[in-house]
Write a protein that holds these residues in place. Structure first.
Motif: not given
Length: 164
Positions: A72-86
């Protein structure tokens, strides 16, 4: 949408986009790997957001079976982050984590994202090795970030990958 196929020792998996109807199954899988698992309501709330996306590794031909892994990831204003992975314990070490991360990276390249960050427990050497192979670099540490119920001290490594 079929984003790719990967082969593992246990058979073939298909990487597909996560949907709201996956909230319960990914919450159960998340519970397997985290000291403070997220509820299906938390996953549903995240998946309902326009900025959040994710992928599941499913056994081909068995769409009704819970996924073997997800990210699960998030993308906003060109910057992304992995929220979680399992990845399910029984399926670890078979390339599913890499396939899920590759799906995220393909999506972010198509969206022209500039960077991807994540936090990982400093004791999770398997995940850190994967992230380093993908080109991530450690940019910070967060002491006592994770629940202290684990064997380590709960320190998180903040890792970043420049995509531009």
């Amino acid at each position: 949408m079929d984003l790719g196929r990967i082969f593992s020792r246990s058979g073939q998996n298909v990487i597909e986009a996560l949907g709201l109807d996956d909230a319960e199954s990914v919450a159960l899988l998340h519970n397997e790997g985290f000291g403070r698992p997220w509820s299906d309501g938390e996953f549903a709330a995240l998946l309902a957001k326009d900025t959040v996306f994710g992928f599941a590794a499913r056994r081909e031909g068995k769409p009704a079976v819970a996924p073997d892994g997800f990210v699960l990831a998030r993308l906003a204003a060109g910057e992304a982050e992995i929220l979680t992975i399992a990845v399910a314990r029984a399926k670890r070490g078979r390339g599913l984590g890499r396939a899920l991360m590759d799906a995220v990276l393909r999506h972010l390249h198509a969206e022209r994202a500039e960077s991807l960050t994540l936090e990982v427990d400093q004791d999770n050497q398997w995940a850190i090795a994967l992230y380093r192979r993908l080109g991530f670099e450690e940019v910070a540490r967060r002491t006592a970030y994770y629940d202290q119920g684990s064997a380590g001290d709960g320190t998180a490594l903040v890792m970043r990958l420049d995509l531009g």
